[in-house]
Scaffold this motif. Structure first.
Motif, PDB file in Angstrom:
ATOM      1  N   ASN A 403       0.816  -1.214   0.000  1.00 29.47           N
ATOM      2  CA  ASN A 403       0.000   0.000   0.000  1.00 29.47           C
ATOM      3  C   ASN A 403       0.850   1.263   0.000  1.00 29.47           C
ATOM      4  OD1 ASN A 403      -2.590  -1.297   0.046  1.00 29.47           O
ATOM      5  ND2 ASN A 403      -2.221  -1.797   2.205  1.00 29.47           N
ATOM      6  N   GLY A 404       1.933   1.222  -0.769  1.00 32.33           N
ATOM      7  CA  GLY A 404       2.780   2.386  -0.945  1.00 32.33           C
ATOM      8  C   GLY A 404       3.803   2.603   0.144  1.00 32.33           C
ATOM      9  N   LYS A 405       3.878   1.697   1.103  1.00 28.61           N
ATOM     10  CA  LYS A 405       4.836   1.871   2.197  1.00 28.61           C
ATOM     11  C   LYS A 405       6.257   1.579   1.736  1.00 28.61           C
ATOM     12  CE  LYS A 405       5.797   0.426   6.965  1.00 28.61           C
ATOM     13  NZ  LYS A 405       5.356  -0.445   8.101  1.00 28.61           N
ATOM     14  N   TYR A 406       6.415   0.557   0.874  1.00 29.20           N
ATOM     15  CA  TYR A 406       7.733   0.129   0.433  1.00 29.20           C
ATOM     16  C   TYR A 406       7.824   0.149  -1.095  1.00 29.20           C
ATOM     17  CZ  TYR A 406       7.899  -1.837   5.173  1.00 29.20           C
ATOM     18  OH  TYR A 406       7.857  -2.001   6.518  1.00 29.20           O
ATOM     19  N   SER A 407       9.067   0.071  -1.562  1.00 28.60           N
ATOM     20  CA  SER A 407       9.332  -0.072  -2.996  1.00 28.60           C
ATOM     21  C   SER A 407      10.594  -0.919  -3.148  1.00 28.60           C
ATOM     22  CB  SER A 407       9.530   1.302  -3.656  1.00 28.60           C
ATOM     23  OG  SER A 407      10.778   1.871  -3.253  1.00 28.60           O
ATOM     24  N   LYS A 413      18.278  -1.292  -0.238  1.00 29.68           N
ATOM     25  CA  LYS A 413      18.922  -0.761   0.970  1.00 29.68           C
ATOM     26  C   LYS A 413      19.056  -1.845   2.039  1.00 29.68           C
ATOM     27  CE  LYS A 413      18.632   3.011   4.343  1.00 29.68           C
ATOM     28  NZ  LYS A 413      17.860   4.209   4.763  1.00 29.68           N
ATOM     29  N   TYR A 414      18.018  -2.631   2.219  1.00 28.86           N
ATOM     30  CA  TYR A 414      18.047  -3.716   3.206  1.00 28.86           C
ATOM     31  C   TYR A 414      19.128  -4.736   2.867  1.00 28.86           C
ATOM     32  CZ  TYR A 414      16.676  -8.160   5.320  1.00 28.86           C
ATOM     33  OH  TYR A 414      16.687  -9.366   5.967  1.00 28.86           O
ATOM     34  N   MET A 415      19.220  -5.133   1.618  1.00 25.84           N
ATOM     35  CA  MET A 415      20.210  -6.127   1.212  1.00 25.84           C
ATOM     36  C   MET A 415      21.630  -5.563   1.346  1.00 25.84           C
ATOM     37  SD  MET A 415      18.525  -8.877   0.513  1.00 25.84           S
ATOM     38  CE  MET A 415      19.747  -9.870  -0.347  1.00 25.84           C
ATOM     39  N   TYR A 416      21.798  -4.301   1.006  1.00 27.63           N
ATOM     40  CA  TYR A 416      23.107  -3.640   1.139  1.00 27.63           C
ATOM     41  C   TYR A 416      23.550  -3.627   2.599  1.00 27.63           C
ATOM     42  CZ  TYR A 416      26.428   0.334   1.079  1.00 27.63           C
ATOM     43  OH  TYR A 416      27.522   1.160   1.233  1.00 27.63           O
ATOM     44  N   ASN A 417      22.643  -3.217   3.488  1.00 27.11           N
ATOM     45  CA  ASN A 417      22.992  -3.140   4.912  1.00 27.11           C
ATOM     46  C   ASN A 417      23.215  -4.529   5.517  1.00 27.11           C
ATOM     47  OD1 ASN A 417      22.933  -0.333   5.184  1.00 27.11           O
ATOM     48  ND2 ASN A 417      20.717  -0.299   5.497  1.00 27.11           N
ATOM     49  N   PHE A 439       9.578  -7.502   1.692  1.00 26.79           N
ATOM     50  CA  PHE A 439       8.921  -6.212   1.455  1.00 26.79           C
ATOM     51  C   PHE A 439       7.677  -6.334   0.577  1.00 26.79           C
ATOM     52  CE2 PHE A 439      13.160  -5.107   2.825  1.00 26.79           C
ATOM     53  CZ  PHE A 439      12.913  -4.063   3.702  1.00 26.79           C
ATOM     54  N   ALA A 440       7.589  -7.409  -0.215  1.00 30.50           N
ATOM     55  CA  ALA A 440       6.365  -7.637  -0.989  1.00 30.50           C
ATOM     56  C   ALA A 440       5.276  -8.241  -0.115  1.00 30.50           C
ATOM     57  CB  ALA A 440       6.654  -8.560  -2.171  1.00 30.50           C
TER      58      ALA A 440
END
Length: 584
Positions: A403-407, A413-417, A439-440
């Protein structure tokens, strides 16, 4: 015994000091003279090796083929350097503490991945210039450049030693091999972006506007850093080779090499294309150079390094190169949608998309992507093009389901960190899939089975529909006839398309079409356009010096020409997804 051998080798490597001197006494003949000095040796023999490939360019290029006149000596005494395989020389160092190795490198291929030397400049792609001692990839080295005549600049991400522009140091060989050097009189300008210093080295001239580039490149850099939450570099170098006709790029940890046409900056299309290249290669400093498939580092410089994830490493970067221009306000929403429609058309009009799964395209890059032949169009698909399309689908899936919270930005960014910064390693295929699912908010087994590891037709309207868009095919109502071949200006066939008229009836690559129905052909396109689907024609070809008459039944041209168009009466949910996706 094994413990003793390992600790002895480790101690020997730890004491060794390595330096190079590179000079250009025969720059006009495209040669570099390299002197490699190793001191602090304590081992009976030494093997020195030349990498066979350049990271980021997935093809074994056999750089050792360019080495000549390799010799070794110590304190003026010659030592035998025996070549034991294609890229390795073995030197007897029993009782020796130092050795000097001299060799010449021929460099006459100006590309983003290969070295080039002439009297105007030297571009040193490090994997094709510097030998490394086996077992010492972790060792630091020093590189001293002796410039040719009036050369007065060195552009590279390698640090200077004592402020000397012609003396550089690398903390290990992975850094050395990831740091090309441009040496000459290149035009250099620089700028800063949020604490990171950028240098742009322009070789070959061109109609570029430095001030405009500074502003627009800074916008791109800032938006890309925002995706990941940081810029890990203190300084970064763009090396740009401007030629009459040029293109392409190769990423590095703290630099990149770009190919451009020197007059392309003067048109909006050409300038936009260059900015897209900047966005692509600079995005790689995160995606692939740090956030990377687990197979891509530490590198094996002797062999292929296989991964099924180039569709993420390269394909997602291709997706982001357009998206970043949109984020930066350098592309309109309509322009961005046009770029994505172009990627879709490229995928859907290539017969190989029905033959080669995306993960296989990544894995077989070493033998297929970089070694195309006349039939590659029918048998494979680019992990760049289809990877970009998959990036779009997953971005829309994540935005819609959250619902537009994530993309997709949140996944990157999560995978990088998680993997680069915290676990300090690359990711596996399963780990990135889990990142998408996080995130999906849904299981993606079916998506992977169909679109990553399978050959299912992509349901574009499902995903575009999340944002109130659909595909419209401008050729849906056409009934144009086609021979089902590609040909050049001399009417010589270059590709026969799988399932087309030429494929079915026996036209061959390298056939030169001379007549249609016994009438000499000058404009082949015009002749075919004057026919109808189902017409039977006789194609006369010259094949290997002989003339053949081949009956061919023309088929319908089933190419698509998609555009992404708005659906009528988009819902508030669709408009919200659209706003998030396109930064409206």
């Amino acid at each position: 015994m094994l413990f003793f051998m390992n600790t002895t080798t480790g101690s020997a490597a730890g004491l060794a000091k390595i330096s190079y001197t590179v000079s250009f006494p025969e720059a006009q003949a495209h040669y570099a003279d390299v002197e490699m000095n190793i001191t602090g040796l304590a081992q009976p023999s030494l093997e020195v090796k030349m990498p066979v490939w350049a990271p980021g360019s997935y093809l074994v290029r056999e750089f050792a083929k360019n080495i000549e006149s390799l010799s070794a000596n110590t304190k003026g005494r010659d030592i035998t350097a025996l070549k034991i395989n294609k890229n390795t020389w073995k030197i007897n160092t029993a009782g020796l503490t130092s050795v000097t190795i001299k060799y010449k490198v021929y460099a006459f291929e100006l590309s983003v991945r290969t070295s080039f030397i002439d009297v105007s400049h030297a571009f040193l792609s490090s994997t094709g210039i510097f030998l490394f001692p086996k077992g010492m990839l972790a060792q630091p080295s020093t590189i001293t450049i002796k410039p040719y005549k009036d050369w007065n600049k060195v552009s590279t991400s390698l640090e200077m030693v004592n402020g000397d522009v012609f003396t550089r140091t690398a903390p290990n060989y992975d850094i050395l091999y990831d740091s090309p050097l441009e040496i000459g009189t290149q035009d250099v300008f620089d700028f800063d972006v949020d604490g990171t210093h950028y240098e742009v080295a322009m070789y070959g001239g061109g109609n570029y506007d430095k001030e405009r580039l500074k502003v627009d490149m800074a916008k791109i850099i800032r938006e890309e850093a925002a995706v990941y939450g940081e810029n890990p570099n203190k300084h970064y170098t763009f090396i740009v080779h401007n030629k009459q006709r040029n293109g392409g790029g190769l990423e590095h940890l703290s630099s990149t090499v770009l190919g451009a046409s020197r007059d392309q900056y003067g048109t909006e299309r050409g300038y936009h294309g260059f900015l897209g290249l900047v966005a692509h290669e600079h995005f790689h400093l995160w995606n692939v150079k740090r956030l990377r498939p687990i197979a891509l580092g530490p590198f094996d410089y002797d062999n292929e390094n296989y991964t099924t994830n180039l569709w993420i490493a390269e394909g997602f970067t291709a997706y982001y190169q357009n998206m970043i221009l949109r984020y930066a306000g350098l592309s309109t929403p309509e322009g961005y949608l046009g770029d994505m429609a172009s990627d879709i058309n490229t995928v859907e009009n290539q017969p190989g998309t029905k033959v080669q799964p995306l993960s296989e395209s990544s894995f077989d890059a070493w033998i297929k992507s970089y070694r195309p032949n006349e039939n590659s169009y029918n048998t494979g698909i680019s992990y760049y093009d289809k990877g970009a399309v998959i990036g779009m689908l997953l971005d829309l899936e994540i935005i819609n389901n959250s619902n537009g919270k994530y993309s997709l930005n949140d996944v990157m960014k999560y995978m990088y960190n998680t993997y680069y910064k915290t676990k300090k390693r690359g990711y596996t295929d399963a780990e990135f899939k889990a990142g998408f699912e996080k995130f999906a908010g849904k299981n993606l087994d079916d998506f992977y089975a169909k679109y990553i590891n399978g050959l299912a037709a992509i349901k574009y309207d499902k995903y575009l529909g999340y944002a109130g868009y659909k595909l419209t095919d401008g050729l849906a109502a056409s009934n144009d006839p086609t021979l089902g071949v590609f040909f050049n200006q001399r009417n010589i066939i270059t590709t026969v398309l799988r399932g087309g008229a030429g494929w079915v009836d026996g036209l061959n690559v390298n056939d030169q079409i001379t007549n249609i129905d016994d009438t000499p052909v000058t404009d082949l396109n015009a002749v075919i356009k004057g026919k109808k689907v189902g017409d039977k024609i006789v194609v006369t070809v010259s094949r290997d010096g002989q003339s053949f008459k081949i009956p061919v039944t023309l088929k319908r041209n089933d190419n698509v020409n998609y555009k992404i168009t708005e659906m009528p009466n988009a819902t508030p949910q669709q408009l919200a997804v659209r706003k998030k996706w396109l930064r409206l």
